[in-house]
Design a protein around this motif. Structure first.
Motif, PDB file in Angstrom:
ATOM      1  N   PHE A 100       4.608   7.535  -3.552  1.00  0.00           N
ATOM      2  CA  PHE A 100       4.249   6.894  -2.288  1.00  0.00           C
ATOM      3  C   PHE A 100       2.731   6.783  -2.192  1.00  0.00           C
ATOM      4  O   PHE A 100       2.026   7.778  -2.373  1.00  0.00           O
ATOM      5  N   ALA A 101       2.257   5.593  -1.901  1.00  0.00           N
ATOM      6  CA  ALA A 101       0.820   5.365  -1.715  1.00  0.00           C
ATOM      7  C   ALA A 101       0.436   5.834  -0.318  1.00  0.00           C
ATOM      8  O   ALA A 101       0.817   5.223   0.688  1.00  0.00           O
ATOM      9  N   HIS A 102      -0.313   6.915  -0.250  1.00  0.00           N
ATOM     10  CA  HIS A 102      -0.692   7.576   0.996  1.00  0.00           C
ATOM     11  C   HIS A 102      -1.720   6.759   1.765  1.00  0.00           C
ATOM     12  O   HIS A 102      -2.843   6.562   1.288  1.00  0.00           O
TER      13      HIS A 102
ATOM     14  N   GLY B  57       3.024  -1.431  -8.107  1.00  0.00           N
ATOM     15  CA  GLY B  57       4.400  -1.033  -8.360  1.00  0.00           C
ATOM     16  C   GLY B  57       4.768   0.315  -7.771  1.00  0.00           C
ATOM     17  O   GLY B  57       5.716   0.964  -8.221  1.00  0.00           O
ATOM     18  N   ALA B  58       4.021   0.766  -6.738  1.00  0.00           N
ATOM     19  CA  ALA B  58       4.356   2.024  -6.069  1.00  0.00           C
ATOM     20  C   ALA B  58       5.772   1.948  -5.514  1.00  0.00           C
ATOM     21  O   ALA B  58       6.218   0.892  -5.060  1.00  0.00           O
ATOM     22  N   ASP B  59       6.472   3.078  -5.549  1.00  0.00           N
ATOM     23  CA  ASP B  59       7.845   3.110  -5.032  1.00  0.00           C
ATOM     24  C   ASP B  59       7.871   2.963  -3.523  1.00  0.00           C
ATOM     25  O   ASP B  59       8.863   2.512  -2.950  1.00  0.00           O
ATOM     26  N   GLY B  60       6.780   3.368  -2.872  1.00  0.00           N
ATOM     27  CA  GLY B  60       6.729   3.275  -1.427  1.00  0.00           C
ATOM     28  C   GLY B  60       5.301   3.311  -0.913  1.00  0.00           C
ATOM     29  O   GLY B  60       4.369   3.668  -1.641  1.00  0.00           O
ATOM     30  N   ILE B  61       5.131   2.922   0.338  1.00  0.00           N
ATOM     31  CA  ILE B  61       3.840   3.059   1.012  1.00  0.00           C
ATOM     32  C   ILE B  61       4.039   3.982   2.211  1.00  0.00           C
ATOM     33  O   ILE B  61       5.141   4.063   2.772  1.00  0.00           O
ATOM     34  N   GLU B  62       2.969   4.688   2.569  1.00  0.00           N
ATOM     35  CA  GLU B  62       2.996   5.552   3.745  1.00  0.00           C
ATOM     36  C   GLU B  62       1.924   5.077   4.693  1.00  0.00           C
ATOM     37  O   GLU B  62       0.843   4.660   4.263  1.00  0.00           O
ATOM     38  N   LEU B  63       2.226   5.088   5.993  1.00  0.00           N
ATOM     39  CA  LEU B  63       1.255   4.636   6.993  1.00  0.00           C
ATOM     40  C   LEU B  63       1.414   5.433   8.275  1.00  0.00           C
ATOM     41  O   LEU B  63       2.434   6.095   8.489  1.00  0.00           O
ATOM     42  N   ASP B  64       0.386   5.369   9.108  1.00  0.00           N
ATOM     43  CA  ASP B  64       0.356   6.139  10.355  1.00  0.00           C
ATOM     44  C   ASP B  64       0.315   5.195  11.551  1.00  0.00           C
ATOM     45  O   ASP B  64      -0.364   4.172  11.514  1.00  0.00           O
ATOM     46  N   VAL B  65       1.014   5.588  12.616  1.00  0.00           N
ATOM     47  CA  VAL B  65       1.095   4.723  13.803  1.00  0.00           C
ATOM     48  C   VAL B  65       0.570   5.423  15.048  1.00  0.00           C
ATOM     49  O   VAL B  65       0.924   6.563  15.336  1.00  0.00           O
ATOM     50  N   GLN B  66      -0.323   4.732  15.759  1.00  0.00           N
ATOM     51  CA  GLN B  66      -0.800   5.147  17.081  1.00  0.00           C
ATOM     52  C   GLN B  66      -0.486   3.991  18.051  1.00  0.00           C
ATOM     53  O   GLN B  66       0.014   2.941  17.622  1.00  0.00           O
TER      54      GLN B  66
ATOM     55  N   ASP C  70      11.442  15.053  -5.222  1.00  0.00           N
ATOM     56  CA  ASP C  70      11.986  13.724  -4.898  1.00  0.00           C
ATOM     57  C   ASP C  70      10.914  12.651  -4.832  1.00  0.00           C
ATOM     58  O   ASP C  70      11.151  11.485  -5.155  1.00  0.00           O
ATOM     59  N   GLY C  71       9.728  13.052  -4.399  1.00  0.00           N
ATOM     60  CA  GLY C  71       8.622  12.105  -4.298  1.00  0.00           C
ATOM     61  C   GLY C  71       7.381  12.850  -3.849  1.00  0.00           C
ATOM     62  O   GLY C  71       7.446  14.020  -3.481  1.00  0.00           O
ATOM     63  N   PHE C  72       6.243  12.172  -3.882  1.00  0.00           N
ATOM     64  CA  PHE C  72       5.032  12.743  -3.296  1.00  0.00           C
ATOM     65  C   PHE C  72       4.101  11.632  -2.858  1.00  0.00           C
ATOM     66  O   PHE C  72       4.227  10.475  -3.272  1.00  0.00           O
ATOM     67  N   PHE C  73       3.157  12.018  -1.991  1.00  0.00           N
ATOM     68  CA  PHE C  73       2.197  11.076  -1.426  1.00  0.00           C
ATOM     69  C   PHE C  73       0.853  11.278  -2.101  1.00  0.00           C
ATOM     70  O   PHE C  73       0.364  12.406  -2.209  1.00  0.00           O
ATOM     71  N   THR C  74       0.255  10.186  -2.551  1.00  0.00           N
ATOM     72  CA  THR C  74      -1.019  10.264  -3.251  1.00  0.00           C
ATOM     73  C   THR C  74      -1.937   9.129  -2.831  1.00  0.00           C
ATOM     74  O   THR C  74      -1.481   8.018  -2.542  1.00  0.00           O
ATOM     75  N   ASP C  75      -3.245   9.426  -2.816  1.00  0.00           N
ATOM     76  CA  ASP C  75      -4.249   8.399  -2.536  1.00  0.00           C
ATOM     77  C   ASP C  75      -4.487   7.516  -3.760  1.00  0.00           C
ATOM     78  O   ASP C  75      -5.112   6.462  -3.654  1.00  0.00           O
ATOM     79  N   PHE C  76      -3.996   7.982  -4.921  1.00  0.00           N
ATOM     80  CA  PHE C  76      -4.236   7.276  -6.190  1.00  0.00           C
ATOM     81  C   PHE C  76      -2.915   6.939  -6.886  1.00  0.00           C
ATOM     82  O   PHE C  76      -2.567   7.522  -7.920  1.00  0.00           O
ATOM     83  N   PRO C  77      -2.153   5.981  -6.321  1.00  0.00           N
ATOM     84  CA  PRO C  77      -0.852   5.651  -6.911  1.00  0.00           C
ATOM     85  C   PRO C  77      -0.946   5.158  -8.352  1.00  0.00           C
ATOM     86  O   PRO C  77      -0.043   5.401  -9.151  1.00  0.00           O
ATOM     87  N   GLU C  78      -2.069   4.510  -8.704  1.00  0.00           N
ATOM     88  CA  GLU C  78      -2.211   4.005 -10.072  1.00  0.00           C
ATOM     89  C   GLU C  78      -2.191   5.157 -11.078  1.00  0.00           C
ATOM     90  O   GLU C  78      -1.559   5.060 -12.146  1.00  0.00           O
ATOM     91  N   LYS C  79      -2.850   6.259 -10.727  1.00  0.00           N
ATOM     92  CA  LYS C  79      -2.889   7.442 -11.593  1.00  0.00           C
ATOM     93  C   LYS C  79      -1.486   8.052 -11.721  1.00  0.00           C
ATOM     94  O   LYS C  79      -1.036   8.408 -12.821  1.00  0.00           O
TER      95      LYS C  79
END
Length: 242
Positions: free
Chosen positions: A5-7, A29-38, A224-233
């Motif tokens: 997941f792209a954090h 090609g990240a499996d998912g994206i993560e985002l924050d909502v206000q 199962d998955g993890f969140f990273t700032d560097f999905p390419e890596k």
């Protein structure tokens, strides 16, 4: 297979929580994206991590004190301004409209622990339904009362409890929500956390995983998955390990 997941999007290389960062993550090609909502003063759902605008935009003060018209004048390019030029804070609707054309997972974190945005859960659920993203959606929050409300509003949406500190038997704790997974801070979990969760058919997705040695260890442990700032890596490593 561990999902990447792209954090806040590909936030290590592009301005966090912007369309630029999300589009780059999807292109990788990240499996998912993560985002924050206000939520703005006039009730618009906007994608930004902090309750205050100061760190990531050219504006100051709280998101809750701005109308959307005023907020969208702010530049969210943050430390990547020379690379990207002016970038606005996107609305959740804008992100969903774009995401509906893809096939990646979308993790929406409800940022409603510090400011209790009244009606946020209902508005998010309505948009998920409008854009038919139910099957690709994970809702997460540090506010577990909010997750309980989300469960009542829609029994089908996947929910995950966020936490920072060590929780005893989180796989049992989240049954009270009930949620199908939890997202712990990387340092507050171990390989036993993953094993215990899987015995209860619960998903574990830690944050924020930026070091290659941590990525490798988690993949080997079957997270199962993890969140990273560097999905390419992470994607490159996943390819070499598969």
């Amino acid at each position: 297979m561990t999902k990447i997941f792209a954090h806040r999007g590909a936030s290590g290389t592009f301005p966090e929580n912007t369309m630029t960062a999300f589009e780059h993550a999807a292109a990788l090609g990240a499996d998912g994206i993560e985002l924050d909502v206000q939520m703005t003063k006039d009730g618009r759902l906007v994608v930004i991590h902090d309750e205050k605008l100061d760190r990531t935009t050219s504006l100051t003060g709280y998101v809750k004190d701005y109308t959307y018209q005023d907020l969208k004048t702010g530049d969210a390019s943050h430390r990547f301004s020379e690379k990207t030029g002016f970038v606005p804070v996107p609305t959740l609707e804008e992100v969903f409209d774009w995401a509906a054309t893809g096939d990646f997972l979308v993790n929406v974190e409800l940022k409603n622990s510090i400011v209790r945005y009244h009606g946020m859960e209902e508005k998010v659920m309505a948009l998920i339904s409008e854009y038919q993203l139910q099957d690709r959606m994970i809702l997460s929050s540090f506010n577990h009362e909010s997750l309980v409300l989300c469960r009542r509003l829609n029994p089908e949406i996947e929910l995950a409890a966020l936490y920072m500190d060590v929780i005893y038997q989180p796989e049992q704790y989240i049954e009270m929500i009930p949620a199908s997974g939890f997202h712990p801070y990387l340092r507050s979990m171990s390989e036993h956390t993953i094993k215990n969760a899987h015995q209860k058919q619960k998903a574990v997705r830690p944050f924020t995983v930026n070091r290659e040695e941590d990525m490798k260890r988690l993949m080997e442990a079957g997270v199962d998955g993890f969140f990273t700032d560097f999905p390419e890596k992470a994607l490159q490593l996943k390819k070499t390990m598969s």
